[in-house]
Design a protein around this motif. Structure first.
Motif, PDB file in Angstrom:
ATOM      1  N   PHE A 277       0.864  -1.041   0.173  1.00  0.00           N
ATOM      2  CA  PHE A 277      -0.132   0.040   0.118  1.00  0.00           C
ATOM      3  C   PHE A 277       0.863   1.369  -0.004  1.00  0.00           C
ATOM      4  O   PHE A 277       1.638   1.475   0.847  1.00  0.00           O
ATOM      5  CB  PHE A 277      -0.890   0.020   1.135  1.00  0.00           C
ATOM      6  N   SER A 278       0.919   2.008  -0.933  1.00  0.00           N
ATOM      7  CA  SER A 278       1.575   3.253  -1.168  1.00  0.00           C
ATOM      8  C   SER A 278       1.349   4.229  -0.323  1.00  0.00           C
ATOM      9  O   SER A 278       0.041   4.278   0.032  1.00  0.00           O
ATOM     10  CB  SER A 278       1.520   3.513  -2.639  1.00  0.00           C
ATOM     11  N   PRO A 279       2.199   5.267  -0.298  1.00  0.00           N
ATOM     12  CA  PRO A 279       1.574   6.196   0.879  1.00  0.00           C
ATOM     13  C   PRO A 279       0.292   7.104   0.129  1.00  0.00           C
ATOM     14  O   PRO A 279      -0.266   7.423   0.870  1.00  0.00           O
ATOM     15  CB  PRO A 279       2.945   7.231   0.846  1.00  0.00           C
ATOM     16  N   ALA A 280       0.337   7.225  -1.207  1.00  0.00           N
ATOM     17  CA  ALA A 280      -0.775   7.944  -1.611  1.00  0.00           C
ATOM     18  C   ALA A 280      -1.855   6.974  -1.492  1.00  0.00           C
ATOM     19  O   ALA A 280      -3.137   7.633  -1.056  1.00  0.00           O
ATOM     20  CB  ALA A 280      -0.532   8.017  -3.232  1.00  0.00           C
ATOM     21  N   ALA A 281      -2.019   5.911  -1.465  1.00  0.00           N
ATOM     22  CA  ALA A 281      -3.162   5.056  -1.393  1.00  0.00           C
ATOM     23  C   ALA A 281      -3.570   5.063  -0.021  1.00  0.00           C
ATOM     24  O   ALA A 281      -4.900   5.238   0.144  1.00  0.00           O
ATOM     25  CB  ALA A 281      -2.949   3.577  -1.767  1.00  0.00           C
ATOM     26  N   ILE A 282      -2.649   4.921   0.952  1.00  0.00           N
ATOM     27  CA  ILE A 282      -3.120   5.120   2.402  1.00  0.00           C
ATOM     28  C   ILE A 282      -3.663   6.570   2.570  1.00  0.00           C
ATOM     29  O   ILE A 282      -4.558   6.657   3.526  1.00  0.00           O
ATOM     30  CB  ILE A 282      -2.068   4.772   3.361  1.00  0.00           C
ATOM     31  N   ALA A 283      -3.399   7.611   2.111  1.00  0.00           N
ATOM     32  CA  ALA A 283      -3.828   8.987   2.401  1.00  0.00           C
ATOM     33  C   ALA A 283      -5.016   9.137   1.620  1.00  0.00           C
ATOM     34  O   ALA A 283      -5.911   9.487   2.266  1.00  0.00           O
ATOM     35  CB  ALA A 283      -2.805  10.063   1.503  1.00  0.00           C
ATOM     36  N   THR A 284      -5.173   8.600   0.531  1.00  0.00           N
ATOM     37  CA  THR A 284      -6.550   8.635   0.023  1.00  0.00           C
ATOM     38  C   THR A 284      -7.655   7.602   0.789  1.00  0.00           C
ATOM     39  O   THR A 284      -8.806   7.988   1.249  1.00  0.00           O
ATOM     40  CB  THR A 284      -6.491   7.830  -1.406  1.00  0.00           C
ATOM     41  N   LEU A 285      -7.196   6.548   1.314  1.00  0.00           N
ATOM     42  CA  LEU A 285      -8.129   6.015   2.093  1.00  0.00           C
ATOM     43  C   LEU A 285      -8.410   6.399   3.426  1.00  0.00           C
ATOM     44  O   LEU A 285      -9.669   6.303   4.256  1.00  0.00           O
ATOM     45  CB  LEU A 285      -7.431   4.444   2.493  1.00  0.00           C
ATOM     46  N   LYS A 286      -7.220   7.113   4.170  1.00  0.00           N
ATOM     47  CA  LYS A 286      -7.457   7.683   5.246  1.00  0.00           C
ATOM     48  C   LYS A 286      -8.596   8.851   5.164  1.00  0.00           C
ATOM     49  O   LYS A 286      -9.310   9.071   6.251  1.00  0.00           O
ATOM     50  CB  LYS A 286      -6.307   8.160   6.012  1.00  0.00           C
ATOM     51  N   GLY A 287      -8.543   9.533   3.974  1.00  0.00           N
ATOM     52  CA  GLY A 287      -9.436  10.456   3.643  1.00  0.00           C
ATOM     53  C   GLY A 287     -10.749  10.205   3.658  1.00  0.00           C
ATOM     54  O   GLY A 287     -11.818  10.903   4.034  1.00  0.00           O
ATOM     55  N   ALA A 303     -10.046  14.949  19.249  1.00  0.00           N
ATOM     56  CA  ALA A 303     -10.513  13.728  18.087  1.00  0.00           C
ATOM     57  C   ALA A 303      -9.424  13.391  17.259  1.00  0.00           C
ATOM     58  O   ALA A 303      -8.460  13.955  17.141  1.00  0.00           O
ATOM     59  CB  ALA A 303     -11.386  14.585  17.128  1.00  0.00           C
ATOM     60  N   ARG A 304      -9.471  12.000  17.021  1.00  0.00           N
ATOM     61  CA  ARG A 304      -8.220  11.203  16.406  1.00  0.00           C
ATOM     62  C   ARG A 304      -8.591  11.249  15.076  1.00  0.00           C
ATOM     63  O   ARG A 304      -9.437  10.718  14.309  1.00  0.00           O
ATOM     64  CB  ARG A 304      -8.062   9.945  16.913  1.00  0.00           C
ATOM     65  N   GLU A 305      -7.340  11.599  14.294  1.00  0.00           N
ATOM     66  CA  GLU A 305      -7.535  11.186  12.921  1.00  0.00           C
ATOM     67  C   GLU A 305      -7.419   9.962  12.823  1.00  0.00           C
ATOM     68  O   GLU A 305      -6.628   8.982  13.262  1.00  0.00           O
ATOM     69  CB  GLU A 305      -6.051  12.160  12.368  1.00  0.00           C
ATOM     70  N   PRO A 306      -7.745   9.273  11.598  1.00  0.00           N
ATOM     71  CA  PRO A 306      -7.806   7.910  11.395  1.00  0.00           C
ATOM     72  C   PRO A 306      -6.351   7.504  10.954  1.00  0.00           C
ATOM     73  O   PRO A 306      -5.449   8.260  10.282  1.00  0.00           O
ATOM     74  CB  PRO A 306      -8.687   7.715   9.907  1.00  0.00           C
ATOM     75  N   SER A 307      -6.027   6.432  11.438  1.00  0.00           N
ATOM     76  CA  SER A 307      -4.658   6.090  11.302  1.00  0.00           C
ATOM     77  C   SER A 307      -4.571   4.973  10.115  1.00  0.00           C
ATOM     78  O   SER A 307      -5.603   4.458   9.677  1.00  0.00           O
ATOM     79  CB  SER A 307      -3.973   5.269  12.481  1.00  0.00           C
TER      80      SER A 307
END
Length: 506
Positions: A277-287, A303-307
Motif C-alpha cells: 500500500f503506497s503512501p498515496a493510497a493510504i492517504a486516500t483511504l484515510k481521507g 478527536a483522532r485522525e484515522p490511522s
C-alpha cells in the motif's frame, strides 16, 4: 509459486550460550500476561539477504554465532527452557544455560528461482511451506514445548550464496515488538563485530546503547499475593475473559482450525498474498475514513485522525465480509450458512506500554487482545468511516486500571490453563496485527540490507488474517501479508473498490 524442486537440508545444529555467566534466579518466573498466550505458539519471521559480487561470504556462521552469544548476555533467560507447573500451570524459565539452537541449512536452489513469473519482488509465500522451511522445526506439544529451546535461529544459504536468517521465539516470552527489537539488537551486535574479532574468543565487548528490560511486567503479584488480595482479584473478572471447564492444554483453537483447513483444502484452499500500500493510497483511504460527524470548524481537540491501521483494517474487513456474503459461507455442524454469515468478529492486539508509560524496551508480553462483533448488515452497509471509528475506539480504549485488573485476575487464578479469551472463532472472523509500528527493515542490516523481511504463518494458515508491516521502502507506505480462501481472492480481484484494484501504483 514456490520453486517446485527446491530442497532445504539442515547440515548442523549448534548450541549457543551467553558469553558471560548468568546470574538470574532459576526458576525465572514469568508475568501474568505471559500466561495468556498458548504455550506452544512461536513468533516467527525471516530476513533474507541477497548476495552480490561484493558480498561474498555473507553472514558467516562463526561471526553470527558469536553475535548470538553476546546477544544472550542481554537476554539470558532465553538460554533456558519453559516449565509449566503441573499443579498451577504457572510458567517459568528453568535450566538456564541450556542454550539456544543455531541451525545451519543449505538450499539447493538460487534465491531468485523463488520469484514469481511476473518478476515482482520476493514474497514469503514464494517459498516452500509458506516460508516455514527457512525456520527451525517447532514442536507445539506440551512435552516438546518444555523440552526444546524457547529461541531458535536458522541460517539458510541458497545456491547463489544469498542467506536467510529465520528466527523463532516462544510467544510466551514476548510479543511482536519485543521480538523485532531482539532481532535489531542481534543485527547491531553483528555489525559491531569484525571477522577478526569474531574468530577470537572473548573479545566481543560491544554494549547496546539501549538494552532491554527483561523483568516481567507485574511479576510481583505472581510471586507474592496475600489471601485477601487474591480474593479481591478473583472477584473482579475482566469482561473479555472467562474460565473454561476443562484443561486447555490438550487442544487449541489453532489445532481445531488446522483440522478444518485440511478438510476444506481441496475445495477452497487458503492462499497467502503480499500486498503493498503506497503512501498515496493510504492517504486516500484515510481521507475516506474521516469521521463525517465532525465539522471542520468544531472538531474536538481530542478527536483522532484515522490511522493507517484503522483505515486499512476497516477497508479489508468490510470488503472481505462483502465477498463472503456474495459467495456464501459453508454451514457448520451447529448452524446454517445464514447463521454463519449473520455476524463477524474483528480482533487485534494493542501494545499497552505507551498507554501506561512503561519503559519502551520492556521485554515480554505487553499486549491486550480486544475484539468487536458486528452484525452482518451493519458491517457490509455502513460507510467506511463508521467501521474505522469502531476499530479506532477498540484500539484506543486501553487504560491502566483495565490492564492491572486483568494482570491481577490472571495472577490470582489457581489454575492458569482454565483462562480463556472469549474471542469467537468462526468462518467470518477477521484478525489484524499491527507489526508496522515496529522495525522490520530498519536497523536489521547485517553485511547488507535485507531484500525481504516477513513474519511467517504457521503451517496451517488462518482464513482472514493480516499482518501490517513496515514497508521495505520505509517511505510511509505499508506492506501486508494476508491469508484468505482462494474464492475470496477471486472475488476481490473483480471488486473495483478493493484497494489494490485502484492503487495500481502501489
Amino acid at each position: 509459486m514456490a520453486h517446485p524442486t527446491a530442497n532445504v537440508t539442515v547440515t548442523a545444529t549448534h548450541v549457543v550460550n551467553s558469553k558471560h555467566p548468568i546470574f538470574l534466579q532459576d526458576p525465572f518466573i514469568l508475568g501474568p500476561f505471559d500466561q495468556l498466550l498458548h504455550f506452544g505458539i512461536p513468533v516467527s519471521a525471516v530476513w533474507i539477504y541477497e548476495s552480490s559480487s561484493s558480498s561474498a561470504g555473507l553472514i558467516p556462521i562463526e561471526r553470527l554465532r558469536n553475535a548470538i552469544s553476546r546477544l544472550l548476555d542481554y537476554y539470558p533467560h532465553l538460554t533456558g527452557r519453559l516449565r509449566i507447573d503441573p499443579n498451577t500451570d504457572v510458567r517459568s524459565i528453568t535450566r538456564l544455560s541450556s542454550g539456544v539452537h543455531l541451525l545451519e541449512a543449505y538450499c539447493d536452489a538460487p534465491l531468485r528461482s523463488f520469484a514469481t513469473a511476473s518478476g515482482r519482488e520476493l514474497s514469503i509465500f514464494d517459498f516452500p511451506n509458506v516460508g516455514n522451511v527457512l525456520l527451525a522445526p517447532w514442536d507445539t506439544s506440551l512435552e516438546g514445548t518444555q523440552r526444546d529451546p524457547v529461541f531458535t535461529i536458522q541460517r539458510t544459504e541458497f545456491a547463489c550464496a544469498s542467506v536467510a536468517i529465520g528466527i523463532r521465539l516462544s510467544h510466551v516470552l514476548a510479543s511482536a515488538g519485543g521480538f523485532l527489537r531482539l532481532y535489531q539488537d542481534l543485527a547491531a551486535i553483528y555489525r559491531a563485530t569484525t571477522m577478526t574479532f569474531s574468530a577470537i574468543e572473548g573479545q566481543l565487548d560491544f554494549e547496546l546503547a539501549s538494552p532491554p528490560d527483561i523483568t516481567p511486567f507485574m511479576v510481583t503479584p505472581m510471586l507474592h499475593m496475600r489471601a485477601d488480595e487474591q480474593k479481591k482479584a478473583l472477584a473482579e473478572q475482566p469482561p473479555a475473559y472467562s474460565l473454561r471447564d476443562r484443561d486447555a492444554n490438550a487442544e487449541t483453537h489453532a489445532q481445531n482450525e488446522a483440522r478444518s483447513k485440511k478438510q476444506n483444502a481441496g475445495m477452497d484452499p487458503i492462499v497467502g498474498r503480499t500486498l503493498r500500500f503506497s503512501p498515496a493510497a493510504i492517504a486516500t483511504l484515510k481521507g475516506r475514513t474521516v469521521d463525517r460527524t465532525l465539522g471542520s470548524r468544531d472538531t474536538p481537540s481530542n478527536a483522532r485522525e484515522p490511522s493507517a491501521f484503522t483505515a486499512l483494517s476497516a477497508h479489508l474487513w468490510q470488503r472481505t465480509h462483502r465477498a463472503r456474503l456474495a459467495l456464501g459461507a459453508p454451514p457448520t455442524s451447529n448452524s446454517t450458512s445464514e447463521d454463519v454469515l449473520s455476524r463477524s468478529v474483528f480482533g487485534t492486539n494493542v501494545n499497552f506500554i505507551p498507554h501506561l508509560g512503561l519503559p519502551e524496551r520492556l521485554f515480554g508480553n505487553t499486549i491486550l487482545t480486544p475484539y468487536v462483533e458486528l452484525e452482518s448488515t451493519k458491517l457490509s452497509h455502513a460507510p467506511l468511516w463508521e467501521i474505522s471509528k469502531i476499530i479506532s475506539g477498540l484500539v484506543h480504549h486501553v487504560s491502566e486500571d483495565e490492564v492491572r485488573q486483568i494482570g491481577s485476575w490472571v495472577a490470582a487464578q489457581p489454575k492458569k490453563s482454565r483462562i480463556q479469551l472469549d474471542f469467537p472463532v468462526m468462518p467470518t472472523s477477521f484478525i489484524a496485527s499491527g507489526w508496522h509500528r515496529f522495525p522490520l527493515y530498519s536497523g536489521t542490516e547485517f553485511d547488507v540490507a535485507p531484500a525481504l523481511a516477513s513474519p511467517v504463518f504457521m503451517d496451517a494458515m488462518f482464513d482472514g488474517m493480516v499482518y501490517f508491516l513496515e514497508a521495505k521502502a520505509q517511505d510511509g507506505g505499508v506492506d501486508a501479508i494476508i491469508s484468505l480462501r482462494s474464492s475470496i481472492w477471486g472475488y476481490l480481484d473483480q471488486d473495483k473498490e478493493f484497494i489494490t484494484n485502484w492503487d495500481r501504483a502501489g
